[in-house]
Write a protein that holds these residues in place. Sequence first.
Motif, PDB file in Angstrom:
ATOM      1  N   THR A 102      26.794 -26.717 -15.913  1.00 47.82           N
ATOM      2  CA  THR A 102      26.081 -27.111 -17.133  1.00 47.82           C
ATOM      3  C   THR A 102      27.085 -27.340 -18.265  1.00 47.82           C
ATOM      4  O   THR A 102      28.291 -27.182 -18.094  1.00 47.82           O
ATOM      5  CB  THR A 102      25.136 -25.983 -17.567  1.00 47.82           C
ATOM      6  OG1 THR A 102      25.952 -24.844 -17.872  1.00 47.82           O
ATOM      7  CG2 THR A 102      24.131 -25.629 -16.483  1.00 47.82           C
ATOM      8  N   VAL A 103      26.567 -27.619 -19.440  1.00 54.11           N
ATOM      9  CA  VAL A 103      27.435 -27.732 -20.617  1.00 54.11           C
ATOM     10  C   VAL A 103      28.206 -26.420 -20.812  1.00 54.11           C
ATOM     11  O   VAL A 103      29.409 -26.426 -21.079  1.00 54.11           O
ATOM     12  CB  VAL A 103      26.609 -28.071 -21.872  1.00 54.11           C
ATOM     13  CG1 VAL A 103      27.444 -27.911 -23.143  1.00 54.11           C
ATOM     14  CG2 VAL A 103      26.054 -29.490 -21.772  1.00 54.11           C
ATOM     15  N   ALA A 104      27.501 -25.291 -20.639  1.00 54.32           N
ATOM     16  CA  ALA A 104      28.163 -24.000 -20.838  1.00 54.32           C
ATOM     17  C   ALA A 104      29.330 -23.830 -19.870  1.00 54.32           C
ATOM     18  O   ALA A 104      30.476 -23.626 -20.277  1.00 54.32           O
ATOM     19  CB  ALA A 104      27.151 -22.867 -20.669  1.00 54.32           C
ATOM     20  N   LEU A 123      22.986 -31.300 -25.512  1.00 55.80           N
ATOM     21  CA  LEU A 123      23.189 -29.866 -25.298  1.00 55.80           C
ATOM     22  C   LEU A 123      21.871 -29.180 -24.984  1.00 55.80           C
ATOM     23  O   LEU A 123      20.814 -29.630 -25.402  1.00 55.80           O
ATOM     24  CB  LEU A 123      23.724 -29.217 -26.584  1.00 55.80           C
ATOM     25  CG  LEU A 123      24.997 -29.755 -27.190  1.00 55.80           C
ATOM     26  CD1 LEU A 123      25.326 -28.951 -28.432  1.00 55.80           C
ATOM     27  CD2 LEU A 123      26.110 -29.694 -26.170  1.00 55.80           C
ATOM     28  N   GLY A 124      21.977 -28.040 -24.298  1.00 54.26           N
ATOM     29  CA  GLY A 124      20.847 -27.127 -24.238  1.00 54.26           C
ATOM     30  C   GLY A 124      20.714 -26.424 -25.578  1.00 54.26           C
ATOM     31  O   GLY A 124      21.582 -26.524 -26.446  1.00 54.26           O
ATOM     32  N   GLY A 125      19.601 -25.713 -25.760  1.00 60.11           N
ATOM     33  CA  GLY A 125      19.402 -25.026 -27.042  1.00 60.11           C
ATOM     34  C   GLY A 125      18.209 -24.112 -26.977  1.00 60.11           C
ATOM     35  O   GLY A 125      17.896 -23.573 -25.909  1.00 60.11           O
ATOM     36  N   VAL A 126      17.529 -23.988 -28.101  1.00 64.81           N
ATOM     37  CA  VAL A 126      16.379 -23.097 -28.194  1.00 64.81           C
ATOM     38  C   VAL A 126      15.124 -23.877 -27.787  1.00 64.81           C
ATOM     39  O   VAL A 126      14.849 -24.939 -28.348  1.00 64.81           O
ATOM     40  CB  VAL A 126      16.219 -22.577 -29.643  1.00 64.81           C
ATOM     41  CG1 VAL A 126      15.038 -21.610 -29.729  1.00 64.81           C
ATOM     42  CG2 VAL A 126      17.506 -21.926 -30.125  1.00 64.81           C
ATOM     43  N   HIS A 127      14.402 -23.351 -26.806  1.00 65.47           N
ATOM     44  CA  HIS A 127      13.186 -24.032 -26.356  1.00 65.47           C
ATOM     45  C   HIS A 127      12.027 -23.788 -27.324  1.00 65.47           C
ATOM     46  O   HIS A 127      12.077 -22.908 -28.171  1.00 65.47           O
ATOM     47  CB  HIS A 127      12.824 -23.587 -24.931  1.00 65.47           C
ATOM     48  CG  HIS A 127      13.724 -24.200 -23.897  1.00 65.47           C
ATOM     49  ND1 HIS A 127      13.355 -25.270 -23.119  1.00 65.47           N
ATOM     50  CD2 HIS A 127      15.002 -23.914 -23.557  1.00 65.47           C
ATOM     51  CE1 HIS A 127      14.360 -25.603 -22.321  1.00 65.47           C
ATOM     52  NE2 HIS A 127      15.377 -24.797 -22.560  1.00 65.47           N
ATOM     53  N   ARG A 128      10.969 -24.612 -27.176  1.00 62.41           N
ATOM     54  CA  ARG A 128       9.858 -24.556 -28.131  1.00 62.41           C
ATOM     55  C   ARG A 128       8.843 -23.482 -27.805  1.00 62.41           C
ATOM     56  O   ARG A 128       8.167 -22.978 -28.689  1.00 62.41           O
ATOM     57  CB  ARG A 128       9.096 -25.891 -28.133  1.00 62.41           C
ATOM     58  CG  ARG A 128       9.948 -27.051 -28.537  1.00 62.41           C
ATOM     59  CD  ARG A 128       9.124 -28.331 -28.535  1.00 62.41           C
ATOM     60  NE  ARG A 128      10.004 -29.468 -28.720  1.00 62.41           N
ATOM     61  CZ  ARG A 128       9.710 -30.520 -29.472  1.00 62.41           C
ATOM     62  NH1 ARG A 128       8.560 -30.601 -30.097  1.00 62.41           N
ATOM     63  NH2 ARG A 128      10.567 -31.510 -29.581  1.00 62.41           N
ATOM     64  N   GLU A 133      16.595 -19.510 -24.559  1.00 60.50           N
ATOM     65  CA  GLU A 133      17.706 -20.130 -25.281  1.00 60.50           C
ATOM     66  C   GLU A 133      18.820 -20.411 -24.292  1.00 60.50           C
ATOM     67  O   GLU A 133      19.267 -19.504 -23.583  1.00 60.50           O
ATOM     68  CB  GLU A 133      18.196 -19.197 -26.397  1.00 60.50           C
ATOM     69  CG  GLU A 133      19.404 -19.770 -27.122  1.00 60.50           C
ATOM     70  CD  GLU A 133      19.908 -18.890 -28.249  1.00 60.50           C
ATOM     71  OE1 GLU A 133      19.076 -18.283 -28.956  1.00 60.50           O
ATOM     72  OE2 GLU A 133      21.122 -18.812 -28.400  1.00 60.50           O
ATOM     73  N   SER A 134      19.293 -21.643 -24.251  1.00 65.38           N
ATOM     74  CA  SER A 134      20.332 -22.033 -23.303  1.00 65.38           C
ATOM     75  C   SER A 134      21.616 -21.248 -23.550  1.00 65.38           C
ATOM     76  O   SER A 134      22.020 -21.018 -24.694  1.00 65.38           O
ATOM     77  CB  SER A 134      20.622 -23.520 -23.454  1.00 65.38           C
ATOM     78  OG  SER A 134      21.689 -23.883 -22.594  1.00 65.38           O
ATOM     79  N   ALA A 135      22.281 -20.886 -22.452  1.00 56.84           N
ATOM     80  CA  ALA A 135      23.604 -20.256 -22.540  1.00 56.84           C
ATOM     81  C   ALA A 135      24.635 -21.234 -23.107  1.00 56.84           C
ATOM     82  O   ALA A 135      25.745 -20.822 -23.461  1.00 56.84           O
ATOM     83  CB  ALA A 135      24.043 -19.767 -21.164  1.00 56.84           C
ATOM     84  N   ASP A 136      24.277 -22.516 -23.203  1.00 58.85           N
ATOM     85  CA  ASP A 136      25.205 -23.471 -23.835  1.00 58.85           C
ATOM     86  C   ASP A 136      25.610 -22.966 -25.224  1.00 58.85           C
ATOM     87  O   ASP A 136      26.773 -23.095 -25.617  1.00 58.85           O
ATOM     88  CB  ASP A 136      24.543 -24.853 -24.003  1.00 58.85           C
ATOM     89  CG  ASP A 136      24.299 -25.569 -22.679  1.00 58.85           C
ATOM     90  OD1 ASP A 136      24.713 -25.060 -21.624  1.00 58.85           O
ATOM     91  OD2 ASP A 136      23.674 -26.654 -22.725  1.00 58.85           O
ATOM     92  N   GLY A 151      23.273 -34.994 -29.739  1.00 54.14           N
ATOM     93  CA  GLY A 151      22.492 -33.881 -30.260  1.00 54.14           C
ATOM     94  C   GLY A 151      22.045 -32.984 -29.126  1.00 54.14           C
ATOM     95  O   GLY A 151      22.694 -32.915 -28.075  1.00 54.14           O
ATOM     96  N   VAL A 152      20.936 -32.321 -29.329  1.00 52.03           N
ATOM     97  CA  VAL A 152      20.383 -31.475 -28.269  1.00 52.03           C
ATOM     98  C   VAL A 152      19.199 -32.213 -27.674  1.00 52.03           C
ATOM     99  O   VAL A 152      18.632 -33.094 -28.305  1.00 52.03           O
ATOM    100  CB  VAL A 152      19.953 -30.101 -28.811  1.00 52.03           C
ATOM    101  CG1 VAL A 152      21.145 -29.395 -29.426  1.00 52.03           C
ATOM    102  CG2 VAL A 152      18.825 -30.204 -29.817  1.00 52.03           C
ATOM    103  N   LYS A 153      18.838 -31.855 -26.458  1.00 50.44           N
ATOM    104  CA  LYS A 153      17.708 -32.539 -25.847  1.00 50.44           C
ATOM    105  C   LYS A 153      16.480 -32.428 -26.746  1.00 50.44           C
ATOM    106  O   LYS A 153      16.193 -31.373 -27.296  1.00 50.44           O
ATOM    107  CB  LYS A 153      17.433 -31.956 -24.471  1.00 50.44           C
ATOM    108  CG  LYS A 153      18.407 -32.515 -23.439  1.00 50.44           C
ATOM    109  CD  LYS A 153      18.429 -31.682 -22.219  1.00 50.44           C
ATOM    110  CE  LYS A 153      18.964 -30.308 -22.579  1.00 50.44           C
ATOM    111  NZ  LYS A 153      19.053 -29.417 -21.437  1.00 50.44           N
ATOM    112  N   SER A 154      15.740 -33.525 -26.834  1.00 50.33           N
ATOM    113  CA  SER A 154      14.606 -33.588 -27.751  1.00 50.33           C
ATOM    114  C   SER A 154      13.447 -32.714 -27.291  1.00 50.33           C
ATOM    115  O   SER A 154      12.477 -32.526 -28.010  1.00 50.33           O
ATOM    116  CB  SER A 154      14.139 -35.038 -27.868  1.00 50.33           C
ATOM    117  OG  SER A 154      13.908 -35.555 -26.567  1.00 50.33           O
ATOM    118  N   ILE A 155      13.562 -32.180 -26.063  1.00 42.83           N
ATOM    119  CA  ILE A 155      12.531 -31.278 -25.561  1.00 42.83           C
ATOM    120  C   ILE A 155      12.629 -29.908 -26.223  1.00 42.83           C
ATOM    121  O   ILE A 155      11.783 -29.052 -26.023  1.00 42.83           O
ATOM    122  CB  ILE A 155      12.658 -31.112 -24.027  1.00 42.83           C
ATOM    123  CG1 ILE A 155      14.049 -30.584 -23.648  1.00 42.83           C
ATOM    124  CG2 ILE A 155      12.419 -32.443 -23.334  1.00 42.83           C
ATOM    125  CD1 ILE A 155      14.260 -30.401 -22.145  1.00 42.83           C
TER     126      ILE A 155
END
Length: 320
Positions: A102-104, A123-128, A133-136, A151-155
């Motif tokens: 992954t990115v991480a 990037l991965g990030g904080v989900h909705r 939260e992604s380890a990225d 940016g981070v995925k729009s999801i």
Amino acid sequence: MIQVADHVAEVLRAGGPVVALESTIISHGLPRPDNLRIAHEIEDEVRSHGAVPATIGMVEGRIVVGLSAHELERLANSDHVAKLSVRDLAIAAATKADGATTVASTSAIAHAAGIRVFATGGLGGVHREAFDESADLVTLARTPIAVVCAGVKSILDIGATLERLETLGVGVVGYGTNRFPGFFITDSGHPLDWSLDTPGEIASVLQAQAAQRVNGAALVVANPLPDSEQLDPALHDRVLAEGLSIVERDRVTGKNVTPVLLSHFHAATQGASLAVNVRIILRNAALAAQIAVALATSSSSGSARIAAHPDTPAQEHGFA
Ligand code: PSU
Ligand code: MN
């Protein structure tokens, strides 16, 4: 334990431009059979801008920096490729697994190998929804490397992700923009503090950060798609809402959330999101190569080197 391909090691030793690439987008992010072709196109894009691509992954428990064509094909086409974040690397090595990074994990390995620039999609990030939260994010906090992305995925919850990047000390600069991109869409609606316009300026930031020896975190270089190339925002919002309800209905959790949402996007937009995804990655690969070339050029003319040397343990102090 990290096997760096000869052609990559040679360029790194000479201080030349190398761009790290991840393999999770190939194995889990893009559908077959397009994924393998796209993996080669990404590498070609890096080469055509004067740098050497090093796609990172795991083959039979070996971490490989600079996968061969044969190894790329194996990760693209096998049904037994694990999605490996940083915490999985040792376990996967000991069990001789095949895995995609992954990115991480790609950032951590690239830094350990002395690579200073990495190109990905988002990037991965904080989900909705439920806490995820992604380890990225935490990995970027301790890994000094430039990550070129849209940016981070729009999801994801983009506002929350930007707050976390701030907390974690990860710098974010817009490339030619003051607006944080939203991956499939040009503007996520969130402003950025910093905007830079050339690869050379970004290279100077990396050099300044290394010379200061104050912050050992990554630098996120946010490279938006032009308006004319983004996914139709109304279509995007509709498909995203559907995807999130599928995730909830089917109780998808953990590391499966991102691949399920992305494949829903590709199916529900009849490939439109796939074409946009590919454009994003190719543009990021090109910019990353230009940054790597700028870094190599200025490093060889005597300014501070910013990369960790290959024999500097990445986690020891986080600096070159
Ligand atoms: N961005 C994409 N496609 C992907 C990913 C990101 O356009 O497949 C992958 C990256 O490897 C990223 C990972 O690190 O998804 C994040 O997954 P998670 O949210 O499970 O940490
Ligand atoms: Mn997760």
